[in-house]
Motif scaffolding. Structure first.
Motif, PDB file in Angstrom:
ATOM      1  N   PRO A 232      42.678  50.858 -38.025  1.00  0.00           N
ATOM      2  CA  PRO A 232      42.500  52.209 -38.201  1.00  0.00           C
ATOM      3  C   PRO A 232      41.973  52.628 -39.693  1.00  0.00           C
ATOM      4  CG  PRO A 232      44.655  51.974 -37.999  1.00  0.00           C
ATOM      5  CD  PRO A 232      43.954  50.690 -37.735  1.00  0.00           C
ATOM      6  N   ILE A 233      42.536  51.751 -40.660  1.00  0.00           N
ATOM      7  CA  ILE A 233      42.135  51.976 -42.136  1.00  0.00           C
ATOM      8  C   ILE A 233      40.700  51.366 -42.288  1.00  0.00           C
ATOM      9  CG2 ILE A 233      42.625  51.054 -44.363  1.00  0.00           C
ATOM     10  CD1 ILE A 233      45.591  50.975 -43.375  1.00  0.00           C
ATOM     11  N   LEU A 234      40.213  50.469 -41.691  1.00  0.00           N
ATOM     12  CA  LEU A 234      39.074  49.920 -41.882  1.00  0.00           C
ATOM     13  C   LEU A 234      37.984  51.036 -41.177  1.00  0.00           C
ATOM     14  CD1 LEU A 234      39.496  46.289 -41.111  1.00  0.00           C
ATOM     15  CD2 LEU A 234      38.656  47.269 -43.472  1.00  0.00           C
ATOM     16  N   PHE A 235      38.389  51.726 -39.934  1.00  0.00           N
ATOM     17  CA  PHE A 235      37.597  52.609 -39.396  1.00  0.00           C
ATOM     18  C   PHE A 235      37.456  53.681 -40.383  1.00  0.00           C
ATOM     19  CE2 PHE A 235      37.210  56.341 -37.027  1.00  0.00           C
ATOM     20  CZ  PHE A 235      36.296  56.309 -35.994  1.00  0.00           C
ATOM     21  N   ALA A 236      38.507  54.118 -40.904  1.00  0.00           N
ATOM     22  CA  ALA A 236      38.499  55.500 -41.689  1.00  0.00           C
ATOM     23  C   ALA A 236      37.548  55.183 -42.895  1.00  0.00           C
ATOM     24  CB  ALA A 236      39.804  55.898 -42.209  1.00  0.00           C
ATOM     25  N   LEU A 269      42.472  59.884 -43.206  1.00  0.00           N
ATOM     26  CA  LEU A 269      42.261  58.972 -42.377  1.00  0.00           C
ATOM     27  C   LEU A 269      42.398  59.515 -40.837  1.00  0.00           C
ATOM     28  CD1 LEU A 269      43.928  55.438 -41.969  1.00  0.00           C
ATOM     29  CD2 LEU A 269      44.509  57.072 -40.298  1.00  0.00           C
ATOM     30  N   ALA A 270      43.364  60.388 -40.743  1.00  0.00           N
ATOM     31  CA  ALA A 270      43.576  61.190 -39.544  1.00  0.00           C
ATOM     32  C   ALA A 270      42.444  62.069 -39.220  1.00  0.00           C
ATOM     33  CB  ALA A 270      44.759  62.049 -39.591  1.00  0.00           C
ATOM     34  N   HIS A 275      42.923  57.243 -35.660  1.00  0.00           N
ATOM     35  CA  HIS A 275      43.994  57.037 -34.602  1.00  0.00           C
ATOM     36  C   HIS A 275      43.600  57.040 -32.943  1.00  0.00           C
ATOM     37  CE1 HIS A 275      46.122  58.724 -38.008  1.00  0.00           C
ATOM     38  NE2 HIS A 275      47.447  58.228 -37.485  1.00  0.00           N
ATOM     39  N   ARG A 276      42.636  58.083 -32.908  1.00  0.00           N
ATOM     40  CA  ARG A 276      41.978  57.829 -31.492  1.00  0.00           C
ATOM     41  C   ARG A 276      41.258  56.356 -31.360  1.00  0.00           C
ATOM     42  NH1 ARG A 276      41.936  63.243 -33.060  1.00  0.00           N
ATOM     43  NH2 ARG A 276      39.913  63.340 -33.917  1.00  0.00           N
ATOM     44  N   TYR A 277      40.422  56.090 -32.158  1.00  0.00           N
ATOM     45  CA  TYR A 277      39.486  54.780 -31.831  1.00  0.00           C
ATOM     46  C   TYR A 277      40.609  53.623 -31.576  1.00  0.00           C
ATOM     47  CZ  TYR A 277      36.932  50.900 -33.106  1.00  0.00           C
ATOM     48  OH  TYR A 277      36.186  49.571 -32.960  1.00  0.00           O
TER      49      TYR A 277
ATOM     50  N   PRO B  56      48.248  62.738 -34.432  1.00  0.00           N
ATOM     51  CA  PRO B  56      48.397  61.528 -34.663  1.00  0.00           C
ATOM     52  C   PRO B  56      49.652  60.720 -34.508  1.00  0.00           C
ATOM     53  CG  PRO B  56      47.064  62.394 -36.380  1.00  0.00           C
ATOM     54  CD  PRO B  56      47.492  63.467 -35.583  1.00  0.00           C
ATOM     55  N   SER B  57      50.854  61.976 -34.652  1.00  0.00           N
ATOM     56  CA  SER B  57      52.269  61.280 -34.436  1.00  0.00           C
ATOM     57  C   SER B  57      52.457  60.827 -32.887  1.00  0.00           C
ATOM     58  CB  SER B  57      53.186  62.488 -34.819  1.00  0.00           C
ATOM     59  OG  SER B  57      52.748  63.532 -34.119  1.00  0.00           O
ATOM     60  N   ALA B  58      51.475  61.839 -31.941  1.00  0.00           N
ATOM     61  CA  ALA B  58      51.952  61.482 -30.674  1.00  0.00           C
ATOM     62  C   ALA B  58      51.184  60.107 -29.998  1.00  0.00           C
ATOM     63  CB  ALA B  58      50.937  62.758 -29.518  1.00  0.00           C
ATOM     64  N   LEU B  59      49.967  59.867 -30.901  1.00  0.00           N
ATOM     65  CA  LEU B  59      49.479  58.454 -30.418  1.00  0.00           C
ATOM     66  C   LEU B  59      50.383  57.420 -31.270  1.00  0.00           C
ATOM     67  CD1 LEU B  59      47.304  60.536 -29.996  1.00  0.00           C
ATOM     68  CD2 LEU B  59      45.602  58.947 -30.949  1.00  0.00           C
TER      69      LEU B  59
END
Lengths: 321, 74
Positions: A232-236, A269-270, A275-277, B56-59
């Motif tokens: 996720p960090i790399l994605f962001a 990041l969010a 997170h979704r990715y 995000p917290s839910a994920l």
């Protein structure tokens, strides 16, 4: 031991016996026990020991005679996984591990001793199956190398991180499941299905781990403040995320990060959808694991053994009107 | 699943309002153009709620439940 894991008591007994029959200096013996008594370990009394249960469950599924045949494998994997974890903490400079040991050299020596003990456990495993396990650990080291040498200036750092994920958990869980099935009597074609299942749950575990690493721990730290280049960090980082970049650079230089900046980095990041990715990758791996499980179930029972390793998502399908 | 195509779809979806029929129609087209299998879009829509995207917290909580079996150190 009251647990649903087959042959767990036998594995605990075998690990204790291995430690007792090996001539060891008392002080080193004590440190080995400390290393092997973590919260998810055999000797720590875990009902669901993180690593040892994998070959036991695979064997119990593949065999009509329980999981006793996988006990030496379970002990070897427990010793190896404990050693690799210590070495990983050394490589990452994980201060929470350093605080528990006299010095880094002692950690390294304990890990080396654990690997030597694993060699003794593997003497009771057929050579071809020990080789499968060895190849799995080589895969872990390859994944770790990609991770340690990941360069943000690469043409595709996200792809490199995914390759690292394939190597790390997925490689050894795949090997462990295949080996457990083989000692349980599975033929090669069936063992390959166990391997696929292990690979998928290994990947799912790695993706899940990357998501959980974004949630602050008890000390408020996240993978951002630890300077980790997770998926996720790399994605962001592909998006403009100035606070995230500053946080990562500071963390990797072992500098202090203010809570305000850390919060800004998390928000950046969010906002990218990171997170979704990673959740989509996780869900894809869970889907692959379910497919592999269904293929195994055509030949062998999986209920109460392999199916306990898969936890489905709680998110329902969207009803569109 | 091609990881770069997936990343593109997530970035584009993130910039659009979730649950809108127009968003869904656009993403169906984009997912197909990017060569992504249909289940990717189905899964993405599971992250839509009446209030917007799941937080995000839910994920993270969902991922934590998947971690029932293991965590390999990063």
């Amino acid at each position: 031991v009251t647990t649903g894991i087959p042959a767990l008591a036998g594995a605990i007994y075998a690990e204790r016996a291995l430690l007792q029959e090996t001539p060891l200096q008392d002080a080193l013996h004590t440190l080995l026990l400390k290393a092997l008594s973590g919260p998810k370990s055999l000797l720590g009394g875990a009902a669901e020991p993180q690593w040892a249960r994998l070959p036991l469950l695979a064997c119990a599924s593949a065999s009509d005679r329980g999981a006793d045949a996988a006990v030496p494998l379970a002990v070897a994997i427990e010793l190896q996984a404990t050693a690799y974890r210590l070495l990983d903490d050394l490589e990452d400079g994980d201060s929470s591990t350093f605080d528990q040991w006299p010095c880094s050299a002692v950690i390294c020596n304990v890990a080396t001793t654990l690997l030597a003990l694993a060699q003794r456990a593997l003497l009771r495993v057929p050579a071809v199956i020990a080789a499968i396990l060895a190849d799995g650990w080589v895969g872990v080291c390859e994944g770790q190398h990609r991770d340690l040498t990941l360069d943000l200036d690469d043409s595709d750092p996200l792809g490199t991180a995914l390759q690292a994920a394939e190597g790390k958990t997925a490689a050894i869980v795949a090997a462990t499941m295949e080996a457990g099935a083989l000692v349980g009597g599975a033929d090669i074609a069936l063992a390959v299905r166990y391997r696929r299942f292990g690979h998928a749950i290994g990947l799912a575990g790695q993706f899940a781990n990357d998501l959980v690493g974004l949630a602050p721990d008890q000390g408020g730290a996240t993978d951002i403040s630890r300077g980790q280049y997770t998926l996720p960090i790399l994605f962001a980082l592909v998006s403009a995320a100035p606070a995230l970049r500053v946080c990562l650079d500071t963390a990797r230089a072992r500098g202090p990060i203010s809570p305000t900046l850390h919060g800004q980095a998390l928000a950046e990041l969010a906002a990218t959808g990171a997170h979704r990715y990673v959740w989509l990758l996780l869900e894809g791996a869970r889907r692959d694991a379910n497919t592999a499980l269904a293929e195994i179930a055509l030949c062998r029972p999986v209920r109460g053994t392999l199916d306990r390793l898969l936890v489905p998502s709680a998110f329902p399908a969207v009803v569109t009107t | 699943v091609n990881h770069q195509a997936l990343a593109t779809l997530v970035r584009e979806a993130t910039a659009l309002p979730p649950r809108e029929p127009a968003t869904r129609a656009y993403l169906v087209t984009r997912a197909a153009a990017l060569g992504l299998p249909p289940h990717v879009l189905t899964d993405l829509q599971r992250l839509w709620t009446p209030q917007g995207w799941r937080p995000p917290s839910a994920l993270q909580d969902d991922a934590a439940s998947a971690l029932y079996w293991t965590t390999w150190p990063q």
